[in-house]
Design an enzyme around this catalytic site. Sequence first.
Site, PDB file in Angstrom:
ATOM      1  CB  SER A 272       2.526   6.484   4.981  1.00 31.44           C
ATOM      2  OG  SER A 272       1.407   6.142   5.765  1.00 31.44           O
TER       3      SER A 272
ATOM      4  CD  GLU B  62     -13.718  -9.762   1.836  1.00 25.09           C
ATOM      5  OE1 GLU B  62     -12.931 -10.401   2.536  1.00 25.09           O
ATOM      6  OE2 GLU B  62     -14.529 -10.307   1.069  1.00 25.09           O
TER       7      GLU B  62
ATOM      8  CD  GLU C 148      -1.888   9.443  19.477  1.00 23.66           C
ATOM      9  OE1 GLU C 148      -1.677   8.952  20.605  1.00 23.66           O
ATOM     10  OE2 GLU C 148      -1.506   8.889  18.413  1.00 23.66           O
TER      11      GLU C 148
ATOM     12  CD  GLN D  45      -2.643   1.133   2.634  1.00 18.90           C
ATOM     13  OE1 GLN D  45      -3.673   0.474   2.597  1.00 18.90           O
ATOM     14  NE2 GLN D  45      -2.236   1.768   3.720  1.00 18.90           N
ATOM     15  N   GLY D  46       0.725   2.082  -0.992  1.00 19.40           N
ATOM     16  CA  GLY D  46       1.521   3.303  -1.100  1.00 19.40           C
ATOM     17  C   GLY D  46       0.725   4.534  -0.733  1.00 19.40           C
TER      18      GLY D  46
END
Length: 764
Positions: free
Chosen positions: A133, A248, A376, A130-131
């Site tokens: 951050s 899902e 947070e 997963q790209g």
Amino acid sequence: MSTDSARLTAGADLGEAAPWRARLISLLDDYAGRPRPDTSRARFDAAVAWQSELVDAGLAAPGWPVSAGGMGLDLDDQLDYYRMTSAARAPKHPCSLSFIVAPTLIVHGTQQQRDRHLEPLLRADEFWCQGFSEPGAGSDLASLSTRAVADGDVYRVNGQKIWTTMADRADWIFALVRTGSPGRGTAGITYLLIAMDSPGVTVRPLRDAAGGHHFAEVFFDDVEVPMANRVGEEGEGWSIMRTSLGHERATAFLADEFRYRKTVDQVLRLAVEQGYRDDPLVRAQVADLETDVRTIATNSARALSAVLRQEDPGGVASINRLVKSEFEQRLHRLALRLTGPGAVLGNRSPGAVDGGRWTYGYLMSRASTIGAGTAEIQRNTIAEKVLGLPSHRGEGRHDPAVGPGSPLAAPEDDERAVREAVAGVVRSHVDTDRILRDRVDTDELWDALVGFGLPGLSAPESFGGGGASLRLLCAAIEETAHHLAPVPLVPTVAALALLLACGADDAAGQVIAGARSAVVVPADDSGWRVDGAVPTICDGVLTGVVDRVVGALDAQVLVVVARTSDTGEAAVVVVDHVDAVITHQAAVDLTSSVGAVSLDGVRGRVVATATQARRGIEKAQRIAHLAIAADSVGVANRALAMAVAWAGQREQFGQTIGSFQAVSHRCADMLVEAESARNQVLAAADLDNSDVEAELAARLAAAHALSAAVRVAESCVQVHGGIGFTWEHPAHLLLRRAVSNEAWCARPESLRDQVAGRVLAPFS
């Protein structure tokens, strides 16, 4: 057939079962007979091979539509599927991130994208990362700066991603890139699928705190990505990213719960093996773990219920995400504690307890409240998107998901109708000023509630009751407490439960018809004291005094727990209130009454003795626990609603106080406590009395709700500041009721210890 399979088959008639069930049981039986891999690499390879077996057998992706290569199961069958595979300890898919991109492709991808990616993904032939951050945009994804510029039929991508899990193993990355104007904002973000072997992609592994290389930096240097690899329209990546396939996502919650259940049991076994079974501090933490895993399950159940009605479970999902991440840390912190002096050893040390898994797990769990949005940030999301508090960045306000204090997942129609009707009845009779001035016409209010069907809402219709479920009764009790109804509903419900359990039909009929009642029984921290200083009865005459009986001053029918003078057996006795001497005792809860009941020389009618009495008391105490828990849930949610309303209007230092994270995060925690307590109580109420889990679930739900109400009410006072500490403000009324509830039936600490003893017993 394996033991697990036999147990599962017993719950379903294979003659009527869908073909998938028989095929899965057969495959799981075959898997059970295989040798277990003994290295991490072998386990990984076995998990990959298992996925291909599932695909070849037509047993992969239970929630996906058949057109996408899934099984197309309905919700109940999906849950059975996860229970069966979890019980068999079948391997999980080795790339969980695949199941983030897959639902997005199913919903938003082109047919070409689905044909190309879904089967290799499902077989684990291709892995995904997963790209999202970036170094300057961790949890704040709207600040991402990786750019994609259109150039003919390709995008040219430049930038950097970081904390990318499995990047060194992945074949593909699903990435958010900025195709619009530079700067911060969600507009102009596009969703791309990028092959990791593309020229210009560089992966630099990062070593994590546990010593492994689970994530990496990914650099894009003029990487060409075909336009055909864009998911959805250009600039719509933000909304696409937030989309997942409803079933899902929801069933994944329960799949996690099954996995967590297994891990919790392993920690319980560790506690016993390491000699901590009777350690009071450990037992308290064990009970907290049991509460957590059940909270995750019950929150998930509410989300699933919403999905079934094609409603968005987002509010519950947000809460569960936070609960799960912090639960994982508490779980591994306790496990590490249970290794004793072994905690000084690293996870690869030959002498480490359980091969060092708990040291490793503890270190890795620190990422659970960081990855995919910090705890947070999750609290910001809950405060701003679920509760509707002002943005901490000054970006205005969203409408709340529901009115604060209301169930996050919309209830079924019958529950909704009960809540609305009871709330309307109480609101028309009660307000803070009337309570404080003792001007509520409690007789009129009681008659109105009786007219609605309380307290006998769940009593059998043959006795004049409503025949409704215990869940609906709990929902009704919650609403009366939410609106601070100053009537003895909970004491009467408890007394009615005892009468019904003991077969006292005539007296039960009186209570259902409107006679207020109370259970006259000594109570201590652990609950009703059946063996101890209870009144005695001889030839129908009672002797004894019971102090601090909640609801006694209002009661017309007293249900006394006694013991016979000759044999000492338990007895349940019905007494008319006019025959007893009831002395007023000032109650901390201004919406209830407390009295000392003197029974010396009072004649009563014995309705049950010995085994029948004891069983009746046990059954009634479960109802009492749930009733007082439901009352506490109502208090907690009223306190939450008041705190959120105040935080959204009170200004300090030129800003609404709800925009300060110290306040908004407190409100988010209040919501987590109140909603989780509600879901546990309703789930426990759904269990049949004959279910072996019923009493355990009731005790745990009561412990959770009682503590939650006090904490949330205390926070309500804190959020209000000085005004919340004034006599005229209703905050102290809620706190008083919460504190009283925590004391008069059983202390939550004791209930938790009872639960800890029960859950540890199988491992002794």
